[in-house]
Design a protein around this motif. Structure first.
Motif, PDB file in Angstrom:
ATOM      1  N   ARG A  11     -57.193 -52.599   1.915  1.00 60.48           N
ATOM      2  CA  ARG A  11     -56.406 -52.017   0.835  1.00 60.48           C
ATOM      3  C   ARG A  11     -54.943 -51.803   1.225  1.00 60.48           C
ATOM      4  NH1 ARG A  11     -56.292 -46.195  -1.305  1.00 60.48           N
ATOM      5  NH2 ARG A  11     -54.914 -46.484  -3.069  1.00 60.48           N
ATOM      6  N   LEU A  12     -54.683 -51.230   2.394  1.00 53.90           N
ATOM      7  CA  LEU A  12     -53.313 -50.980   2.836  1.00 53.90           C
ATOM      8  C   LEU A  12     -52.895 -52.034   3.848  1.00 53.90           C
ATOM      9  CD1 LEU A  12     -53.312 -47.098   3.236  1.00 53.90           C
ATOM     10  CD2 LEU A  12     -52.434 -48.451   1.331  1.00 53.90           C
ATOM     11  N   ARG A  42     -45.897 -46.958   1.118  1.00 50.36           N
ATOM     12  CA  ARG A  42     -46.232 -45.617   1.575  1.00 50.36           C
ATOM     13  C   ARG A  42     -45.696 -45.454   2.990  1.00 50.36           C
ATOM     14  NH1 ARG A  42     -49.345 -46.851  -2.186  1.00 50.36           N
ATOM     15  NH2 ARG A  42     -50.749 -45.557  -3.373  1.00 50.36           N
ATOM     16  N   LYS A  43     -44.959 -44.391   3.203  1.00 50.87           N
ATOM     17  CA  LYS A  43     -44.430 -44.109   4.532  1.00 50.87           C
ATOM     18  C   LYS A  43     -45.450 -43.241   5.267  1.00 50.87           C
ATOM     19  CE  LYS A  43     -40.182 -43.150   6.821  1.00 50.87           C
ATOM     20  NZ  LYS A  43     -38.765 -43.011   6.683  1.00 50.87           N
ATOM     21  N   ILE A  44     -46.131 -43.832   6.221  1.00 47.73           N
ATOM     22  CA  ILE A  44     -47.189 -43.165   6.960  1.00 47.73           C
ATOM     23  C   ILE A  44     -46.601 -42.254   8.037  1.00 47.73           C
ATOM     24  CG2 ILE A  44     -49.260 -43.508   8.359  1.00 47.73           C
ATOM     25  CD1 ILE A  44     -49.467 -44.557   5.431  1.00 47.73           C
ATOM     26  N   SER A  45     -45.594 -42.752   8.711  1.00 48.93           N
ATOM     27  CA  SER A  45     -44.881 -41.969   9.724  1.00 48.93           C
ATOM     28  C   SER A  45     -43.440 -42.457   9.744  1.00 48.93           C
ATOM     29  CB  SER A  45     -45.535 -42.133  11.100  1.00 48.93           C
ATOM     30  OG  SER A  45     -45.327 -43.437  11.593  1.00 48.93           O
ATOM     31  N   ARG A  46     -42.667 -41.936  10.661  1.00 47.12           N
ATOM     32  CA  ARG A  46     -41.255 -42.323  10.729  1.00 47.12           C
ATOM     33  C   ARG A  46     -41.048 -43.818  10.914  1.00 47.12           C
ATOM     34  NH1 ARG A  46     -37.437 -40.018  15.282  1.00 47.12           N
ATOM     35  NH2 ARG A  46     -36.521 -42.060  15.374  1.00 47.12           N
ATOM     36  N   ARG A  47     -41.977 -44.460  11.602  1.00 47.15           N
ATOM     37  CA  ARG A  47     -41.822 -45.887  11.900  1.00 47.15           C
ATOM     38  C   ARG A  47     -42.909 -46.771  11.308  1.00 47.15           C
ATOM     39  NH1 ARG A  47     -40.446 -46.866  17.994  1.00 47.15           N
ATOM     40  NH2 ARG A  47     -40.338 -48.903  17.048  1.00 47.15           N
ATOM     41  N   MET A  48     -43.735 -46.222  10.424  1.00 44.96           N
ATOM     42  CA  MET A  48     -44.851 -47.010   9.890  1.00 44.96           C
ATOM     43  C   MET A  48     -44.906 -46.894   8.367  1.00 44.96           C
ATOM     44  SD  MET A  48     -48.973 -46.589  10.414  1.00 44.96           S
ATOM     45  CE  MET A  48     -48.870 -46.478  12.174  1.00 44.96           C
ATOM     46  N   ARG A  50     -46.923 -48.789   4.830  1.00 43.24           N
ATOM     47  CA  ARG A  50     -48.028 -49.620   4.376  1.00 43.24           C
ATOM     48  C   ARG A  50     -47.848 -49.884   2.889  1.00 43.24           C
ATOM     49  NH1 ARG A  50     -48.321 -50.415   8.942  1.00 43.24           N
ATOM     50  NH2 ARG A  50     -50.067 -50.127  10.356  1.00 43.24           N
ATOM     51  N   TYR A  51     -48.373 -51.017   2.474  1.00 44.10           N
ATOM     52  CA  TYR A  51     -48.307 -51.449   1.086  1.00 44.10           C
ATOM     53  C   TYR A  51     -49.717 -51.513   0.524  1.00 44.10           C
ATOM     54  CZ  TYR A  51     -43.603 -52.803   2.430  1.00 44.10           C
ATOM     55  OH  TYR A  51     -42.318 -52.787   2.897  1.00 44.10           O
ATOM     56  N   PHE A  56     -48.865 -53.948  -4.615  1.00 36.22           N
ATOM     57  CA  PHE A  56     -48.038 -55.064  -4.158  1.00 36.22           C
ATOM     58  C   PHE A  56     -48.227 -56.281  -5.061  1.00 36.22           C
ATOM     59  CE2 PHE A  56     -47.374 -58.901  -1.638  1.00 36.22           C
ATOM     60  CZ  PHE A  56     -46.072 -58.693  -1.216  1.00 36.22           C
ATOM     61  N   GLU A  57     -49.470 -56.595  -5.379  1.00 35.62           N
ATOM     62  CA  GLU A  57     -49.729 -57.756  -6.244  1.00 35.62           C
ATOM     63  C   GLU A  57     -49.216 -57.524  -7.665  1.00 35.62           C
ATOM     64  OE1 GLU A  57     -53.880 -58.681  -5.651  1.00 35.62           O
ATOM     65  OE2 GLU A  57     -53.439 -59.674  -3.743  1.00 35.62           O
ATOM     66  N   ALA A  58     -49.267 -56.290  -8.152  1.00 38.18           N
ATOM     67  CA  ALA A  58     -48.693 -55.961  -9.470  1.00 38.18           C
ATOM     68  C   ALA A  58     -47.180 -56.152  -9.437  1.00 38.18           C
ATOM     69  CB  ALA A  58     -49.059 -54.541  -9.877  1.00 38.18           C
TER      70      ALA A  58
END
Length: 66
Positions: A11-12, A42-48, A50-51, A56-58
């Motif tokens: 998913r991510l 989505r910002k998971i952490s300062r350096r990570m 995820r989409y 993303f497909e939309a």
């Protein structure tokens, strides 16, 4: 009951996974995020980041030019 032998779709996705699967360069995603005109993320952490695959497909579908 859970279906047997159906592939699980992740998913991510990371930027590297987006590049490998969709051919959109990691650097373009970084620049688009900085400009604010890229796909939702989505910002998971300062350096990570995820989409979400569905979002993303939309975004890809909405960016299509006829």
């Amino acid at each position: 009951m859970k279906a047997v032998n159906q592939p699980q779709t992740k998913r991510l996705l990371s930027r590297d996974e987006i590049e490998a699967e969709y051919g959109i360069k990691r650097r373009w995603l970084e620049l688009a995020a900085h400009r604010g005109d890229g796909p939702p993320m989505r910002k998971i952490s300062r350096r990570m980041v995820r989409y979400d695959r569905t979002e993303f497909e939309a975004w890809l579908d909405a960016s299509k030019v006829d």
